[in-house]
Write a protein that holds these residues in place. Structure first.
Motif, PDB file in Angstrom:
ATOM      1  N   SER A  35       0.827  -1.213   0.000  1.00 26.11           N
ATOM      2  CA  SER A  35       0.000   0.000   0.000  1.00 26.11           C
ATOM      3  C   SER A  35       0.859   1.261   0.000  1.00 26.11           C
ATOM      4  O   SER A  35       0.372   2.346  -0.320  1.00 26.11           O
ATOM      5  CB  SER A  35      -0.933   0.020   1.214  1.00 26.11           C
ATOM      6  OG  SER A  35      -0.201   0.212   2.414  1.00 26.11           O
ATOM      7  N   ILE A  36       2.131   1.124   0.354  1.00 27.59           N
ATOM      8  CA  ILE A  36       3.028   2.280   0.398  1.00 27.59           C
ATOM      9  C   ILE A  36       4.299   2.071  -0.412  1.00 27.59           C
ATOM     10  O   ILE A  36       5.181   2.923  -0.421  1.00 27.59           O
ATOM     11  CB  ILE A  36       3.384   2.656   1.857  1.00 27.59           C
ATOM     12  CG1 ILE A  36       4.010   1.475   2.582  1.00 27.59           C
ATOM     13  CG2 ILE A  36       2.151   3.160   2.598  1.00 27.59           C
ATOM     14  CD1 ILE A  36       4.596   1.815   3.951  1.00 27.59           C
ATOM     15  N   SER A  37       4.417   0.919  -1.076  1.00 28.85           N
ATOM     16  CA  SER A  37       5.564   0.604  -1.925  1.00 28.85           C
ATOM     17  C   SER A  37       5.053   0.119  -3.274  1.00 28.85           C
ATOM     18  O   SER A  37       3.986  -0.467  -3.355  1.00 28.85           O
ATOM     19  CB  SER A  37       6.411  -0.505  -1.301  1.00 28.85           C
ATOM     20  OG  SER A  37       6.905  -0.125  -0.055  1.00 28.85           O
ATOM     21  N   ALA A  38       5.842   0.350  -4.293  1.00 30.44           N
ATOM     22  CA  ALA A  38       5.439  -0.069  -5.639  1.00 30.44           C
ATOM     23  C   ALA A  38       6.174  -1.348  -6.037  1.00 30.44           C
ATOM     24  O   ALA A  38       7.376  -1.469  -5.846  1.00 30.44           O
ATOM     25  CB  ALA A  38       5.748   1.031  -6.640  1.00 30.44           C
ATOM     26  N   TYR A  39       5.406  -2.298  -6.559  1.00 33.99           N
ATOM     27  CA  TYR A  39       5.961  -3.524  -7.124  1.00 33.99           C
ATOM     28  C   TYR A  39       5.384  -3.683  -8.519  1.00 33.99           C
ATOM     29  O   TYR A  39       4.183  -3.498  -8.730  1.00 33.99           O
ATOM     30  CB  TYR A  39       5.568  -4.751  -6.286  1.00 33.99           C
ATOM     31  CG  TYR A  39       6.176  -4.771  -4.909  1.00 33.99           C
ATOM     32  CD1 TYR A  39       7.478  -5.214  -4.719  1.00 33.99           C
ATOM     33  CD2 TYR A  39       5.444  -4.352  -3.799  1.00 33.99           C
ATOM     34  CE1 TYR A  39       8.053  -5.245  -3.462  1.00 33.99           C
ATOM     35  CE2 TYR A  39       6.011  -4.375  -2.532  1.00 33.99           C
ATOM     36  CZ  TYR A  39       7.305  -4.821  -2.365  1.00 33.99           C
ATOM     37  OH  TYR A  39       7.858  -4.848  -1.118  1.00 33.99           O
ATOM     38  N   GLN A  40       6.230  -4.047  -9.455  1.00 37.68           N
ATOM     39  CA  GLN A  40       5.801  -4.256 -10.829  1.00 37.68           C
ATOM     40  C   GLN A  40       4.686  -5.289 -10.870  1.00 37.68           C
ATOM     41  O   GLN A  40       4.805  -6.369 -10.312  1.00 37.68           O
ATOM     42  CB  GLN A  40       6.984  -4.725 -11.666  1.00 37.68           C
ATOM     43  CG  GLN A  40       6.657  -4.942 -13.128  1.00 37.68           C
ATOM     44  CD  GLN A  40       7.878  -5.365 -13.913  1.00 37.68           C
ATOM     45  OE1 GLN A  40       8.993  -4.972 -13.604  1.00 37.68           O
ATOM     46  NE2 GLN A  40       7.658  -6.190 -14.921  1.00 37.68           N
ATOM     47  N   GLY A  41       3.573  -4.937 -11.504  1.00 37.70           N
ATOM     48  CA  GLY A  41       2.455  -5.850 -11.661  1.00 37.70           C
ATOM     49  C   GLY A  41       1.506  -5.902 -10.466  1.00 37.70           C
ATOM     50  O   GLY A  41       0.561  -6.673 -10.468  1.00 37.70           O
ATOM     51  N   TRP A  42       1.760  -5.098  -9.449  1.00 35.85           N
ATOM     52  CA  TRP A  42       0.939  -5.133  -8.237  1.00 35.85           C
ATOM     53  C   TRP A  42       0.088  -3.881  -8.058  1.00 35.85           C
ATOM     54  O   TRP A  42      -0.395  -3.587  -6.957  1.00 35.85           O
ATOM     55  CB  TRP A  42       1.827  -5.265  -7.003  1.00 35.85           C
ATOM     56  CG  TRP A  42       2.498  -6.580  -6.800  1.00 35.85           C
ATOM     57  CD1 TRP A  42       2.929  -7.459  -7.753  1.00 35.85           C
ATOM     58  CD2 TRP A  42       2.840  -7.158  -5.546  1.00 35.85           C
ATOM     59  NE1 TRP A  42       3.515  -8.545  -7.162  1.00 35.85           N
ATOM     60  CE2 TRP A  42       3.480  -8.381  -5.802  1.00 35.85           C
ATOM     61  CE3 TRP A  42       2.675  -6.753  -4.233  1.00 35.85           C
ATOM     62  CZ2 TRP A  42       3.953  -9.210  -4.801  1.00 35.85           C
ATOM     63  CZ3 TRP A  42       3.147  -7.572  -3.232  1.00 35.85           C
ATOM     64  CH2 TRP A  42       3.775  -8.794  -3.522  1.00 35.85           C
ATOM     65  N   GLY A  43      -0.123  -3.113  -9.108  1.00 34.25           N
ATOM     66  CA  GLY A  43      -0.821  -1.837  -8.987  1.00 34.25           C
ATOM     67  C   GLY A  43      -2.190  -1.933  -8.346  1.00 34.25           C
ATOM     68  O   GLY A  43      -2.506  -1.192  -7.403  1.00 34.25           O
ATOM     69  N   ALA A  44      -3.021  -2.840  -8.821  1.00 35.10           N
ATOM     70  CA  ALA A  44      -4.377  -2.963  -8.279  1.00 35.10           C
ATOM     71  C   ALA A  44      -4.345  -3.451  -6.828  1.00 35.10           C
ATOM     72  O   ALA A  44      -5.098  -2.957  -5.982  1.00 35.10           O
ATOM     73  CB  ALA A  44      -5.210  -3.919  -9.137  1.00 35.10           C
TER      74      ALA A  44
END
Length: 140
Positions: free
Chosen positions: A27-36
């Motif tokens: 919810s506070i970090s970005a991971y490729q493919g995890w946007g939704a």
């Protein structure tokens, strides 16, 4: 989930009940493919914050359980790894290989204890399962 919370609010108000939302570091970090997934978990954090203002008699807390040895983690490593960056793939595989995953009961016990005894001073917060403010809810 919103519909279930709305339906439960009269009882929660009357009993000064608690809502414990299971969030994620995504919810506070970005991971490729995890946007939704990450966006959905961020919504939970904001929902806890909003409910703490709109429903002061109900304690609402959003908890980040950490990286737990669950079916989801197995699927990340064995199925979804192809859609991840090399860095993230290595991170999640390494957590399993190096014993870095939490046992489910570690954050689970904290969440259960919060559900039956979390104080209103925690309402609206997004906390890690092992946050210092949750020390009283953690097993020794």
């Amino acid at each position: 989930m919103i519909i279930q919370i709305q339906a439960a609010l009269p009882s929660l108000r009357a009993t000064h009940g608690r809502i414990i939302l299971t969030s994620s570091g995504a919810s506070i970090s970005a991971y490729q493919g995890w946007g939704a997934y990450g966006a959905g978990k961020a919504v939970l954090n904001h929902l806890a914050l909003t409910l703490s203002v709109e429903e002061p008699d109900v304690t609402t807390i959003s908890i980040r359980p950490g990286v737990v040895d669950t079916e989801m983690q197995r699927e990340i490593r064995e199925i979804h790894h192809e859609r991840m960056s090399d860095k993230d793939r290595t991170k999640f595989a390494g957590l399993k290989k190096d014993g870095g995953l939490l046992r489910p009961e570690q954050p689970g016990h904290v969440i259960a204890k919060l559900a039956v005894g979390g104080g209103n001073e925690l309402s609206g917060q997004f906390l890690n399962w092992n946050d210092e403010s949750l020390k009283a809810f953690q097993d020794e």
